[in-house]
Write an enzyme that holds these catalytic residues in place. Structure first.
Site, short mmCIF file in Angstrom:
data_model
loop_
_atom_site.label_atom_id
_atom_site.label_comp_id
_atom_site.label_asym_id
_atom_site.label_seq_id
_atom_site.Cartn_x
_atom_site.Cartn_y
_atom_site.Cartn_z
N GLU A 75 7.84 -8.59 56.81
CA GLU A 75 6.83 -8.00 57.65
C GLU A 75 7.07 -6.65 57.96
O GLU A 75 8.18 -6.44 58.61
CB GLU A 75 6.23 -8.91 58.84
N GLU A 135 9.24 -15.62 63.31
CA GLU A 135 9.31 -15.04 64.65
C GLU A 135 9.83 -16.12 65.76
O GLU A 135 9.16 -16.19 66.85
CB GLU A 135 8.18 -14.04 65.08
C1 BGP Z 1 3.88 -10.14 63.70
C2 BGP Z 1 3.35 -11.50 63.22
C3 BGP Z 1 2.15 -11.57 62.52
C4 BGP Z 1 1.36 -10.34 62.66
C5 BGP Z 1 2.40 -8.97 62.80
C6 BGP Z 1 1.30 -7.94 63.58
O1 BGP Z 1 4.14 -10.57 65.14
O2 BGP Z 1 4.44 -12.46 62.67
O3 BGP Z 1 1.55 -12.64 62.54
O4 BGP Z 1 0.20 -10.34 62.99
O5 BGP Z 1 3.29 -9.26 63.82
O6 BGP Z 1 0.99 -8.00 64.76
P1 BGP Z 1 -0.63 -7.64 65.34
O7 BGP Z 1 -1.29 -8.43 64.40
O8 BGP Z 1 -0.50 -8.25 66.68
O9 BGP Z 1 -0.72 -6.46 65.12
#
Ligand code: BGP
Length: 489
Positions: free
Chosen positions: A383, A190
């Site tokens: 993701e 990201e």
């Molecule tokens: C993305 C990241 C992850 C992750 C996911 C979910 O932005 O690459 O590392 O954790 O989002 O976000 P969160 O854990 O803040 O709910």
């Protein structure tokens, strides 16, 4: 009704990131990284969109270093570092054929002396061997939000161009030592969120009221672009079969209304929060709208002629992104921001999670089309998933997460529609997450995304036991049926 299946060689599985699940922060001579100083706030308001969840000011960082009473969940994660053999067996049981994970820079090079930590290298080899033993393909992220603390302390992270050299020193070790485990790499996670969270994304601290705040952040991003381009070059040199990708948060959005002013604001925000990153990564040049923006905002970027050539000659092989939700953008009358865009109201057509993340499976299809037809490079969704505070039902001995099944089913159907009806070249999909782990933004263990439940709470208490959720059983059937199961009611 459609009955599309996953294409041949489609990579399907789960994802995770070192800092969020490895734990073992003091094992095998690991150095500290930025995530190790992030702390859990029990008073956090889950749908507060005003907090910049990814940022840490200089003051907060200094306090975190001194205050031993704070709760630092990334230090223990779910102890995957020691439980990996058990976890890979479970991954297989929930249908994971491809696993996207990251390597921790501060494990491999714990200090600013370039000395490689052989214990960490050997341990990662054991982990990756175990994946292959279970017939699980790997996609490896070189840097997923875990700049070493020495990079921050000595260079203020990617604000300093010296970090480019430091990153490549690390990337060379990783690409050489772990060459045989994969051809699919992702350089930075990201990269477009660095401007929202310099601490998280690029290992730098900058004060909220620093006049040069934006300039520092955009320069850090630029230095990451250069580091990434040089990493593409290096990866191809080490192994011509290597495919180097880069990753962005999709940030899919709609104008808040049919008012043309909202449409223009949404366009401008999308350009500067997402498209310019892809332009540099995929086409190797800064688009003119970004240069105009920097000029108007009086942001001076330190870009050399040599760097321009590096960017142009070393674009990535494929594009990856995370996709969770979509947002709206509305026109900002106050003109504080020259893009004239601000977050708009909730989309009345969509439901949202407790954290306010609006669920939009059709948005995924729209975004895939938009991305693919702009750049014509293969894409991979690395993701996608749903964070929920959920409890294991001891009486029934299950966790019936039907909401997650529904979420994944709708997103995967839209992915297949994008491939077969729209012609998008998509090579893979990894769920966030294979297994419950610590949330990046909220630092809560209780914001759970996994197909596998882990008995650990926000304070790191619990047995650590793993149990397969209903979504895990369902996902196995989806993979075994090569996607046909998605079209059943
Ligand atoms: C993305 C990241 C992850 C992750 C996911 C979910 O932005 O690459 O590392 O954790 O989002 O976000 P969160 O854990 O803040 O709910």
């Amino acid at each position: 009704m459609s009955n599309f299946e996953f294409p041949k060689n489609f990579m399907i599985g789960g994802a995770a990131a070192a800092t969020q699940y490895e734990g073992a922060f003091d094992q095998d001579d690991k150095g500290m990284c930025v995530a190790d100083y992030k702390f859990y706030n029990p008073k956090l308001v889950r749908n507060d969109t005003k907090i910049n969840w990814l940022e840490m000011t200089k003051q907060e960082y200094n306090d975190a270093k001194k205050n031993k009473d704070l709760v630092f969940p990334f230090r223990w994660g779910i102890d995957f570092y020691n439980k990996y053999a058990e976890d890979f067996k479970l991954f297989k049981q929930v249908g994971i054929n491809t696993f996207r994970t990251s390597i921790s820079w501060s494990r491999i090079i714990p200090k600013n002396d370039g000395v490689v930590n052989q214990k960490a290298v050997d341990h990662y080899k054991k982990i990756f061997d175990e994946a292959l033993k279970n017939n699980i393909k790997l996609v490896l992220t070189i840097n997923h939000y875990d700049c070493p603390i020495w990079l921050l302390e000595e260079f203020n992270g990617f604000e300093n161009k010296k970090s480019i050299e430091k990153f490549l020193e690390y990337a060379k070790v990783v690409l050489t030592e772990f060459d045989k485990y994969t051809d699919y790499w992702i350089c930075f996670n990201e990269i477009n969120l660095t401007t929202h969270g310099g601490y998280t994304g690029a290992g730098l601290v900058v004060d909220e009221n620093d006049d040069k705040r934006l300039e520092k952040l955009y320069n850090a991003v630029h230095n990451q672009f250069v580091a990434q381009a040089l990493c593409v070059k290096l990866a191809h040199k080490i192994n011509p079969n290597n495919k180097m990708g880069s990753m962005n948060a999709a940030g899919h959005s709609y104008p808040a209304s049919t008012n043309p002013k909202d449409g223009l604001a949404e366009l401008k925000v999308s350009q500067m929060y997402k498209w310019y990153f892809y332009e540099v990564i995929a086409n190797g040049v800064y688009p003119q709208y970004a240069l105009n923006y920097f000029q108007k905002m009086n942001i001076k970027l330190n870009i050399t002629e040599e760097e321009k050539e590096i960017l142009k000659n070393n674009t990535v092989d494929y594009l990856t992104f995370s996709y969770y939700s979509s947002n709206t953008v509305e026109y900002d009358e106050e003109e504080k921001n020259i893009l004239h865009g601000k977050p708009g109201p909730r989309n009345k057509f969509l439901e949202a999670t407790e954290w306010g993340w609006q669920i939009d499976p059709i948005g995924l299809r729209v975004f895939m089309n938009d991305l693919y037809y702009r750049f014509k490079k293969p894409i991979m969704i690395v993701e996608n998933g749903m964070g929920v505070d959920e409890k294991w039902d001891d009486k029934k001995n299950e966790l019936n997460d039907s909401y997650r099944i529904n979420y994944l089913q709708e997103h995967l159907k839209n992915l297949l529609l994008a491939i077969y009806e729209d012609g998008v070249e998509c090579i893979g999909y990894t769920i966030w997450t294979a297994i419950d782990l610590v949330s990046l933004s909220s630092k809560e263990m209780s914001k759970r995304y996994g197909l596998i439940y882990v008995d650990i709470d926000d304070y790191g208490k619990g047995s650590g036991e793993r149990r397969i959720k209903e979504s895990g059983k369902w996902f196995k059937q989806v993979v075994d049926s090569n996607g046909k199961k998605l079209w059943e009611n």
